[in-house]
Design a protein around this motif. Structure first.
Motif, PDB file in Angstrom:
ATOM      1  N   ARG A 301       0.793  -1.149  -0.066  1.00  0.00           N
ATOM      2  CA  ARG A 301      -0.056  -0.049  -0.045  1.00  0.00           C
ATOM      3  C   ARG A 301       0.791   1.225  -0.018  1.00  0.00           C
ATOM      4  NH1 ARG A 301      -5.126  -0.747   0.892  1.00  0.00           N
ATOM      5  NH2 ARG A 301      -5.687   1.207   1.514  1.00  0.00           N
ATOM      6  N   ILE A 302       0.506   2.427  -0.751  1.00  0.00           N
ATOM      7  CA  ILE A 302       1.303   3.624  -0.994  1.00  0.00           C
ATOM      8  C   ILE A 302       0.454   4.623  -0.591  1.00  0.00           C
ATOM      9  CG2 ILE A 302       3.148   2.193  -2.501  1.00  0.00           C
ATOM     10  CD1 ILE A 302       1.388   3.854  -4.724  1.00  0.00           C
ATOM     11  N   ASN A 303       1.176   5.545  -0.177  1.00  0.00           N
ATOM     12  CA  ASN A 303       0.748   7.017   0.083  1.00  0.00           C
ATOM     13  C   ASN A 303       1.363   8.034  -0.678  1.00  0.00           C
ATOM     14  OD1 ASN A 303       0.475   9.322   2.804  1.00  0.00           O
ATOM     15  ND2 ASN A 303      -1.209   9.283   0.880  1.00  0.00           N
ATOM     16  N   PRO A 304       1.376   8.433  -2.157  1.00  0.00           N
ATOM     17  CA  PRO A 304       2.480   9.303  -2.998  1.00  0.00           C
ATOM     18  C   PRO A 304       2.493  10.570  -2.038  1.00  0.00           C
ATOM     19  CG  PRO A 304       0.838   8.038  -4.162  1.00  0.00           C
ATOM     20  CD  PRO A 304       0.225   7.639  -2.977  1.00  0.00           C
ATOM     21  N   ASN A 305       3.408  11.059  -1.862  1.00  0.00           N
ATOM     22  CA  ASN A 305       3.856  12.436  -1.284  1.00  0.00           C
ATOM     23  C   ASN A 305       3.301  12.600  -0.204  1.00  0.00           C
ATOM     24  OD1 ASN A 305       5.971  12.584  -3.312  1.00  0.00           O
ATOM     25  ND2 ASN A 305       4.305  13.546  -4.619  1.00  0.00           N
ATOM     26  N   GLY A 306       2.747  11.770   0.652  1.00  0.00           N
ATOM     27  CA  GLY A 306       1.863  11.884   1.847  1.00  0.00           C
ATOM     28  C   GLY A 306       0.675  12.535   1.656  1.00  0.00           C
ATOM     29  N   GLY A 307       0.052  12.442   0.281  1.00  0.00           N
ATOM     30  CA  GLY A 307      -1.339  13.376  -0.120  1.00  0.00           C
ATOM     31  C   GLY A 307      -2.500  12.540   0.344  1.00  0.00           C
ATOM     32  N   PRO A 308      -3.465  13.000  -0.305  1.00  0.00           N
ATOM     33  CA  PRO A 308      -4.925  12.551   0.350  1.00  0.00           C
ATOM     34  C   PRO A 308      -5.235  10.990  -0.239  1.00  0.00           C
ATOM     35  CG  PRO A 308      -5.138  14.011  -1.871  1.00  0.00           C
ATOM     36  CD  PRO A 308      -3.650  13.933  -1.393  1.00  0.00           C
ATOM     37  N   PHE A 309      -4.554  10.578  -1.141  1.00  0.00           N
ATOM     38  CA  PHE A 309      -4.510   9.296  -1.662  1.00  0.00           C
ATOM     39  C   PHE A 309      -3.941   7.992  -1.080  1.00  0.00           C
ATOM     40  CE2 PHE A 309      -5.629  11.898  -5.569  1.00  0.00           C
ATOM     41  CZ  PHE A 309      -7.037  11.889  -5.254  1.00  0.00           C
ATOM     42  N   HIS A 310      -4.723   7.091  -0.412  1.00  0.00           N
ATOM     43  CA  HIS A 310      -3.904   5.840   0.014  1.00  0.00           C
ATOM     44  C   HIS A 310      -4.348   4.740  -1.234  1.00  0.00           C
ATOM     45  CE1 HIS A 310      -4.372   8.267   3.659  1.00  0.00           C
ATOM     46  NE2 HIS A 310      -3.383   7.466   4.075  1.00  0.00           N
ATOM     47  N   ILE A 311      -3.357   4.237  -1.539  1.00  0.00           N
ATOM     48  CA  ILE A 311      -3.585   3.280  -2.734  1.00  0.00           C
ATOM     49  C   ILE A 311      -3.037   1.751  -2.520  1.00  0.00           C
ATOM     50  CG2 ILE A 311      -2.993   3.082  -5.115  1.00  0.00           C
ATOM     51  CD1 ILE A 311      -2.355   6.150  -5.259  1.00  0.00           C
ATOM     52  N   GLY A 312      -3.710   0.834  -2.919  1.00  0.00           N
ATOM     53  CA  GLY A 312      -3.259  -0.421  -3.100  1.00  0.00           C
ATOM     54  C   GLY A 312      -2.532  -0.718  -4.411  1.00  0.00           C
ATOM     55  N   GLN A 313      -1.363  -1.174  -4.085  1.00  0.00           N
ATOM     56  CA  GLN A 313      -0.730  -1.609  -5.465  1.00  0.00           C
ATOM     57  C   GLN A 313      -0.294  -2.923  -5.439  1.00  0.00           C
ATOM     58  OE1 GLN A 313       3.176   0.591  -7.259  1.00  0.00           O
ATOM     59  NE2 GLN A 313       3.931  -0.238  -5.355  1.00  0.00           N
ATOM     60  N   THR A 314      -0.785  -3.232  -6.630  1.00  0.00           N
ATOM     61  CA  THR A 314      -0.510  -4.956  -7.152  1.00  0.00           C
ATOM     62  C   THR A 314       0.202  -4.805  -8.286  1.00  0.00           C
ATOM     63  OG1 THR A 314      -2.526  -5.320  -5.838  1.00  0.00           O
ATOM     64  CG2 THR A 314      -1.562  -6.980  -7.333  1.00  0.00           C
ATOM     65  N   ILE A 315       1.349  -5.667  -8.445  1.00  0.00           N
ATOM     66  CA  ILE A 315       2.045  -5.752  -9.523  1.00  0.00           C
ATOM     67  C   ILE A 315       2.103  -7.164  -9.845  1.00  0.00           C
ATOM     68  CG2 ILE A 315       4.407  -5.332 -10.728  1.00  0.00           C
ATOM     69  CD1 ILE A 315       4.836  -3.069  -8.465  1.00  0.00           C
ATOM     70  N   GLY A 316       1.815  -7.427 -11.171  1.00  0.00           N
ATOM     71  CA  GLY A 316       1.860  -9.082 -11.587  1.00  0.00           C
ATOM     72  C   GLY A 316       2.872  -9.146 -12.891  1.00  0.00           C
ATOM     73  N   SER A 317       3.679  -9.935 -12.986  1.00  0.00           N
ATOM     74  CA  SER A 317       4.594 -10.085 -13.964  1.00  0.00           C
ATOM     75  C   SER A 317       4.855 -11.566 -14.380  1.00  0.00           C
ATOM     76  CB  SER A 317       6.171  -9.437 -13.658  1.00  0.00           C
ATOM     77  OG  SER A 317       6.632 -10.422 -12.776  1.00  0.00           O
ATOM     78  N   VAL A 318       4.965 -11.724 -15.512  1.00  0.00           N
ATOM     79  CA  VAL A 318       5.257 -13.147 -16.322  1.00  0.00           C
ATOM     80  C   VAL A 318       6.554 -12.962 -17.076  1.00  0.00           C
ATOM     81  CG1 VAL A 318       3.037 -13.780 -16.198  1.00  0.00           C
ATOM     82  CG2 VAL A 318       3.609 -12.486 -18.012  1.00  0.00           C
ATOM     83  N   HIS A 319       7.285 -13.941 -17.160  1.00  0.00           N
ATOM     84  CA  HIS A 319       8.564 -13.950 -18.257  1.00  0.00           C
ATOM     85  C   HIS A 319       8.773 -15.041 -18.808  1.00  0.00           C
ATOM     86  CE1 HIS A 319      10.523 -15.411 -14.562  1.00  0.00           C
ATOM     87  NE2 HIS A 319      11.116 -16.071 -15.258  1.00  0.00           N
ATOM     88  N   LEU A 320       9.245 -15.235 -20.184  1.00  0.00           N
ATOM     89  CA  LEU A 320       9.823 -16.069 -20.904  1.00  0.00           C
ATOM     90  C   LEU A 320      11.200 -15.816 -21.645  1.00  0.00           C
ATOM     91  CD1 LEU A 320       9.450 -18.897 -22.346  1.00  0.00           C
ATOM     92  CD2 LEU A 320       8.220 -17.637 -24.524  1.00  0.00           C
ATOM     93  N   VAL A 321      12.191 -16.640 -21.043  1.00  0.00           N
ATOM     94  CA  VAL A 321      13.488 -16.362 -21.390  1.00  0.00           C
ATOM     95  C   VAL A 321      14.250 -17.596 -21.992  1.00  0.00           C
ATOM     96  CG1 VAL A 321      15.807 -15.691 -20.495  1.00  0.00           C
ATOM     97  CG2 VAL A 321      13.603 -14.648 -19.583  1.00  0.00           C
ATOM     98  N   TYR A 322      15.043 -17.289 -22.970  1.00  0.00           N
ATOM     99  CA  TYR A 322      15.586 -18.561 -23.647  1.00  0.00           C
ATOM    100  C   TYR A 322      17.185 -18.005 -23.850  1.00  0.00           C
ATOM    101  CZ  TYR A 322      17.162 -22.367 -26.334  1.00  0.00           C
ATOM    102  OH  TYR A 322      17.956 -23.349 -27.118  1.00  0.00           O
TER     103      TYR A 322
END
Length: 431
Positions: A301-322
């Protein structure tokens, strides 16, 4: 007289016998010189391997040094992850007994037609359309404490726009391996939010390209992902036969700060992150060496610059490497989701990059990369990103195992802004 005849006769018999012995000694000396040279070259490659594997990349921790042995500079030839851990590590003696030190550095020249120029690569002056800069100077240190424990640190000196250097401890880890199924790391680590972040660290000599794709750029250089956390990281094998399945789990505290890449005078965006959790799986099947596929999920969870917004942050990633000693194919896709608690508004930011390269001869490696990031201009976290995408066409030349030259041309398309062209020249080296 007879005595002298016997002496002469003896010498005639003995000299031919001595000659082969002398020949043997000469051949032995040449063999020793050859072996010494081979040992020297192997030590150089091991140093590169250890530095690259320095970051506990989940995959790297499951096997011996990988970055592919023949070409220290490439992922395919040096399994990125550099702490080669052995059951009976050899102690190193000298000024710092038991500590192994290696370093990486770059000198860069960049020219752009952007007006005003964007920020990003550390060291270039603000509002300058061309100029030289020193990239990250990376000191990588490891020390085996016991047969199962080791300490690792990565200290980076970064040049800012005023051509002054700032010092950051990018990684500081105490690692302990119970077995192949449970490996613990405590301290400051590069998060497992992406394959790139867990494999390529601050030594730019280790990566094929001259810079990182924007989405996986370090956050203090303008990247979108939380680059680092302080806490605990756990990796290990999952019993799955020939699938080569591995897991990673991280729990720690992030403190992400990133600059506005459109306006170097704007204040940095401080995300004020809460506790972060990362979980991931990846497979390296033994029926196709060099193939890796997997993904991870990150949440805080983030609160950018201590401002009015409290944000749930979710990051999904997938990779294929050869990766093989001559061929490199990297692909990663991301979805960054920001959910604003106060308004229930949701921002989804998709992104990806793809890089392909193949070695020509012993020294040349051309490569092509395409990257894409799409963020809303209304985003409270990435107001400077918007939509940007474009190709990079590049060429790398490895002078030897320590020095590489890179030439990279980037063309970037931007929503509601002009298209920009960049030329980046880089001299990368290790020591």
């Amino acid at each position: 007289m007879m005595r002298w005849i016997l002496v002469v006769w003896s010498m005639m018999v003995l000299f031919p016998c001595a000659a082969p012995a002398q020949t043997i000694d000469s051949e032995t000396a040449e063999t020793i010189r050859t072996l010494k040279q081979e040992v020297k070259e192997l030590k150089a490659r091991i140093t590169a391997l250890e530095a690259r594997q320095g970051a506990p990349s989940p995959e790297k921790e499951q096997q011996p040094p990988q970055s592919k042995a023949s070409e220290p500079a490439k992922p395919q030839e040096t399994a990125a992850g550099g702490e080669a851990e052995t059951l009976n590590p050899e102690r190193v003696f000298g000024i710092f007994p038991g500590i192994k030190i290696s370093g990486f550095g770059t000198v860069n020249y960049k020219a752009t037609d952007a007006r005003p120029p964007e920020t990003g690569l550390i060291g270039f002056r603000n509002f300058a359309n061309n100029g030289f800069a020193v990239g990250d100077v990376d000191l990588f240190l490891t020390s085996h404490l016991t047969s199962r424990a080791m300490a690792l640190s990565e200290v980076v000196f970064s040049e800012n726009a005023q051509q002054e250097f700032e010092v950051d401890v990018e990684r500081l880890l105490l690692k302990y391996d119970f077995n192949d199924y449970l490996k613990l790391s405590f301290g400051r680590y590069h998060t497992g939010t992406s394959y790139y972040n867990s494999v390529f660290h601050h030594g730019q000599w280790l990566q094929t390209a001259a810079d990182r794709p924007l989405v996986v750029e370090f956050s203090d250089h303008g990247g979108l992902l939380p680059s680092q956390s302080v806490g605990i990281s756990v990796t290990g094998l999952v019993p799955a036969g020939r699938l080569g399945l591995n897991y990673i789990f991280e729990y720690g505290t992030s403190n992400t700060h990133r600059p506005n890449i459109l306006d170097p005078n704007a204040d940095e965006i401080a995300e004020n992150n809460g506790q972060a959790t990362t979980a991931g799986l990846f497979a390296k099947p033994d029926w196709l060496q060099g193939l890796e596929m997997g993904g991870s999920l990150y949440h805080d969870r983030i609160n950018p610059n201590g401002g009015p917004f409290h944000i749930g942050q979710t990051i999904g990633s997938v990779h294929l490497v050869y990766l093989t000693p001559r061929f490199e194919f990297l692909n990663e896709a991301f979805l960054i989701r920001h959910h604003l608690q106060e308004t229930a508004q949701v921002f989804n930011i998709p992104a990806f990059y793809s890089l392909i390269s193949e070695k020509i001869g012993e020294k040349w490696r051309p490569y092509f990369r395409y990257q894409y990031v799409n963020s809303s201009s209304q985003s409270p976290v990435f107001p400077d990103i918007n939509l940007r995408h474009g190709p990079s066409v590049d060429l790398r030349y490895d002078y030897n195992d320590y020095i590489a030259f890179k030439t990279q041309y980037d063309r970037t398309f931007r929503r509601q802004l002009s298209t920009i062209n960049d030329l980046l020249l880089q001299l990368a080296f290790r020591f």
